[in-house]
Scaffold this motif. Structure first.
Motif, PDB file in Angstrom:
ATOM      1  N   SER A   1       5.955  -5.589  -3.131  1.00 40.16           N
ATOM      2  CA  SER A   1       5.067  -5.837  -4.262  1.00 40.16           C
ATOM      3  C   SER A   1       4.132  -4.645  -4.497  1.00 40.16           C
ATOM      4  N   LEU A   2       3.632  -4.084  -3.402  1.00 45.40           N
ATOM      5  CA  LEU A   2       2.763  -2.905  -3.503  1.00 45.40           C
ATOM      6  C   LEU A   2       3.514  -1.718  -4.088  1.00 45.40           C
TER       7      LEU A   2
ATOM      8  N   GLN B   1       6.112  -1.674  -5.913  1.00 46.04           N
ATOM      9  CA  GLN B   1       6.417  -1.861  -7.333  1.00 46.04           C
ATOM     10  C   GLN B   1       5.204  -1.522  -8.189  1.00 46.04           C
ATOM     11  N   TRP B   2       4.056  -2.006  -7.770  1.00 46.37           N
ATOM     12  CA  TRP B   2       2.827  -1.734  -8.520  1.00 46.37           C
ATOM     13  C   TRP B   2       2.533  -0.235  -8.565  1.00 46.37           C
TER      14      TRP B   2
ATOM     15  N   ASN C   1       4.354   1.520 -11.330  1.00 44.23           N
ATOM     16  CA  ASN C   1       3.937   1.272 -12.711  1.00 44.23           C
ATOM     17  C   ASN C   1       2.876   2.274 -13.151  1.00 44.23           C
TER      18      ASN C   1
ATOM     19  N   GLU D   1      -2.967   1.563 -15.775  1.00 43.59           N
ATOM     20  CA  GLU D   1      -3.401   0.882 -16.997  1.00 43.59           C
ATOM     21  C   GLU D   1      -4.724   1.437 -17.526  1.00 43.59           C
TER      22      GLU D   1
ATOM     23  N   ASN E   1      -2.797  -7.663 -16.578  1.00 44.86           N
ATOM     24  CA  ASN E   1      -3.329  -8.123 -15.304  1.00 44.86           C
ATOM     25  C   ASN E   1      -4.342  -7.122 -14.773  1.00 44.86           C
TER      26      ASN E   1
ATOM     27  N   LYS F   1      -7.196  -6.096  -9.520  1.00 41.50           N
ATOM     28  CA  LYS F   1      -6.605  -5.082  -8.663  1.00 41.50           C
ATOM     29  C   LYS F   1      -6.876  -5.347  -7.188  1.00 41.50           C
TER      30      LYS F   1
ATOM     31  N   LYS G   1      -4.006   4.428  -6.628  1.00 41.62           N
ATOM     32  CA  LYS G   1      -2.566   4.629  -6.453  1.00 41.62           C
ATOM     33  C   LYS G   1      -2.273   5.854  -5.607  1.00 41.62           C
TER      34      LYS G   1
ATOM     35  N   GLN H   1      -3.890  -5.489  -4.871  1.00 40.22           N
ATOM     36  CA  GLN H   1      -3.291  -4.199  -4.536  1.00 40.22           C
ATOM     37  C   GLN H   1      -4.161  -3.410  -3.573  1.00 40.22           C
TER      38      GLN H   1
ATOM     39  N   GLU I   1      -8.152   3.573 -11.191  1.00 41.61           N
ATOM     40  CA  GLU I   1      -6.891   3.030 -10.704  1.00 41.61           C
ATOM     41  C   GLU I   1      -5.998   4.162 -10.206  1.00 41.61           C
TER      42      GLU I   1
END
Lengths: 187, 187
Positions: free
Chosen positions: B81-82, B84-85, B88, B91, B3, B6, A102, B9, A98
DNA sequence: CTTACCATGTAAGGCGTTACATGATTCA
DNA sequence: TGAATCATGTAACGCCTTACATGGTAAG
């Protein structure tokens, strides 16, 4: 077709070293295999039942000490099945990072966010590297006691090499990002 | 709760660079993201429909040239939305290396089988490294044309570092295995 | 006495792959 | 003209995780 399920082999492999309970198996997966494999109780216990039905493992219920535990042992048939699988070529080695996702689409969030992710990735890698170094030290002292240790050692040294490379890359990446941030300021 | 999906995204990220068809997206995943991510048509097309329903992408059917294609574009809402992700924390970074599994439990099959797996792993790594080096060369020439290239470059250099480490480990591992095989003969 | 860990399982549901279905176009 | 690639989608199914359900024990 492509039998992707590997939990059978994971369990047989662990049981080929020693008898274990389902709970033990989970711990082994998290520690010894942790950096290249994962698995949860929800897939361990059902697979154990399945393997028993197939005659590849046998169970022994014990109430000896205090808690009731169920120890599983691998059978000759289980060992054959494991050996056969080991001889087959590897179907797939998979990575799902991930962090890299990103980074790849990082422009939308900017250099600061990217730097943050690199930093977190670096910290995480350093922690894991430290643990692996402990394993390596312990293992290298008893390499000749049991051949299993030699094989285990190979995977540990792989992990170490990998995390070292990650950490080097992090330093490099952070330098690059800082440079790019500076240039942006000068435009 | 967590969630884990992926694909949303991934698609938004790819569309943040340029408009694409579902087919294009598959190609991008296989090439640009290939060494750290994967995805199939069976999850791409349904996700595209979903994203459209959510207003994060819009579709444009074209019959311009010859084939009928459906191009998707990211909307401002999709971009939000992208973004914001991206902000974060990561995970989970996951590795599932069947090769390491086979090494770990290798004793049951012996050193020759293990050596075989290391060799295959090395070949595979060399092939992938070669491809990434081509990407790196191309990218480093146009780093300043588009900031996206810089972010892309980071992931490519990560891949290169990683595969280089793999290959070095392979050489080391093969040496060790050969030594162990010899010692076994002398016992 | 309560928190953490030991210990075994089941159920629901998500995610994603594979296989199927269909058809156009390009290139040798 | 046949193979490879372009192009979009659906359906079935498998794997695995999360959450739930239950209870014992050890340590502070």
């Amino acid at each position: 077709m492509a039998n992707t399920k590997k939990m059978d082999q994971v369990i047989l492999g662990l049981l080929s070293h020693e008898d274990l309970t389902g709970y033990d198996i989970k711990k082994r997966i998290d520690s010894s295999l942790g950096f290249f494999w994962s698995g949860s109780f929800g897939s361990i216990y059902p697979t154990l039942s399945l393997l028993e039905k197939e005659g590849k493992v046998t169970k022994t219920e014990t109430t000896d000490s205090s808690r009731e535990k169920i120890f599983y042992s691998i059978t000759p048939s289980g060992r054959d099945s494991l050996k056969q699988w080991l001889g087959n070529p590897v179907e797939k080695d998979e990575i799902r990072f991930e962090t890299m996702l990103k980074l790849f689409m990082g422009k939308e969030a900017g250099f600061d966010v990217t730097e943050y992710h690199v930093n977190r990735f670096e910290e995480d890698s350093k922690n894991k590297l430290q643990i692996l170094r402990v394993f390596e030290k312990r293992l290298s002292k008893c390499l000749d006691e049991d051949d299993n240790h030699k094989y285990y050692f190979l995977t540990v040294s792989f992990g170490i090499r990998t995390y070292e490379a990650y950490i080097e890359w992090c330093e490099e990446a952070k330098k690059k990002i800082r440079k790019w941030k500076k240039n942006k300021g000068n435009l």
